[in-house]
Write a protein that holds these residues in place. Sequence first.
Motif, short mmCIF file in Angstrom:
data_model
loop_
_atom_site.label_atom_id
_atom_site.label_comp_id
_atom_site.label_asym_id
_atom_site.label_seq_id
_atom_site.Cartn_x
_atom_site.Cartn_y
_atom_site.Cartn_z
N ALA A 71 -1.08 14.64 1.14
CA ALA A 71 -1.41 13.57 0.73
C ALA A 71 -2.48 13.68 -0.60
O ALA A 71 -3.07 12.67 -1.01
CB ALA A 71 -2.42 12.65 1.90
N ILE B 299 -3.79 14.32 -4.27
CA ILE B 299 -3.59 14.07 -5.62
C ILE B 299 -3.26 15.50 -6.31
O ILE B 299 -3.93 16.48 -6.15
CB ILE B 299 -4.58 13.32 -6.30
N ASP C 155 -0.26 6.76 -6.51
CA ASP C 155 0.61 8.01 -5.48
C ASP C 155 0.93 9.23 -6.49
O ASP C 155 2.07 9.72 -5.95
CB ASP C 155 1.51 7.05 -4.86
N HIS D 14 -6.95 4.24 -0.56
CA HIS D 14 -6.07 4.97 0.47
C HIS D 14 -5.24 3.68 1.17
O HIS D 14 -5.88 3.03 1.71
CB HIS D 14 -6.89 5.78 1.60
N THR E 113 -4.26 5.54 -6.64
CA THR E 113 -3.85 5.08 -5.07
C THR E 113 -3.55 6.40 -4.51
O THR E 113 -2.73 7.22 -4.93
CB THR E 113 -3.18 3.78 -5.01
N GLN E 114 -3.59 6.35 -3.03
CA GLN E 114 -2.86 7.36 -2.25
C GLN E 114 -2.21 6.61 -1.09
O GLN E 114 -2.98 6.24 -0.26
CB GLN E 114 -3.92 8.64 -1.92
N GLN F 170 0.80 12.15 -5.77
CA GLN F 170 0.43 13.13 -4.62
C GLN F 170 1.64 14.19 -4.47
O GLN F 170 2.66 14.14 -4.98
CB GLN F 170 0.37 12.20 -3.30
N CYS G 175 2.64 12.22 3.10
CA CYS G 175 1.31 11.74 2.86
C CYS G 175 0.62 11.60 4.23
O CYS G 175 0.02 10.68 4.25
CB CYS G 175 1.45 10.57 1.95
N TYR H 186 -1.71 7.16 2.44
CA TYR H 186 -2.35 7.57 3.53
C TYR H 186 -2.03 7.43 4.89
O TYR H 186 -2.95 6.81 5.66
CB TYR H 186 -3.91 7.41 3.28
#
Length: 240
Positions: A111, A113, A15, A127, A54-55, A17, A104, A57
């Motif tokens: 969201a 990066i 994350d 995600h 990872t994000q 982000q 995000c 989302y």
Amino acid sequence: MDSDGSFVPALIVVDMQEDFCPPNGSLAVQDGRSIAPVINSLLSQPGFVARIATQDYHPADHISFATNHPAPNNRPFESMVAVQNPAPGKSAETKPQQLWPVHCVADSPGAAIIPEIDIRRIDTFVHKGRHSQVEMYSAFADAFGNRDPAVTAQSVNLAIAAVLAAKRVTDVFVVGLAGDYCVKCTAVDAVKAGFRSWVVEEGTKCVVPASWEKTKEELGAAGVSVIRADDAVVKRLAGE
């Protein structure tokens, strides 16, 4: 990497982000951008067989967003709401969910990066938190600990444990944001998924900076090794 396969490492960058980083992130972690050089250094190590980012989302109607709830129980960082287990037959199981500022949202600038991270070295993007009715701090499981892809398919775009298993990964190194939430949960669930799990201390920051010592205790109790960037196991990634 050891020729007998006893050490097959993967890196999970959690994350990193825009919404989790100063100066404009809606849920900015203090000094969140400052860890990018450590993360990039790890990304450049030749020993990793997988480099995963990872994000968060979230859909705009995500249950953790304070603005999606009526006053007075809609104060970010303070208010809690009850969420239900999304697993079949388990909807009676509930747990409290802390409310956050909107952050995000899928496909939004927040969201993305941050550009300081060398995403050219990332081979897999995860995600998570896509299910509107349940939070997902960990890349492996939702807030109820569900790891079965049949249950988590709405929450995450791929089953990270399967990705790692396909590459015969034995060890997972976790860095990113935030140490007291998504990094901690991902590292702990890596252990539950059968991997040796490591958190590189200089590669993470916490939502509540003062909570790091307690977080380290929790990680240790769960079987996660918290190490420094100059630890011998990190040097193995460079073939030293």
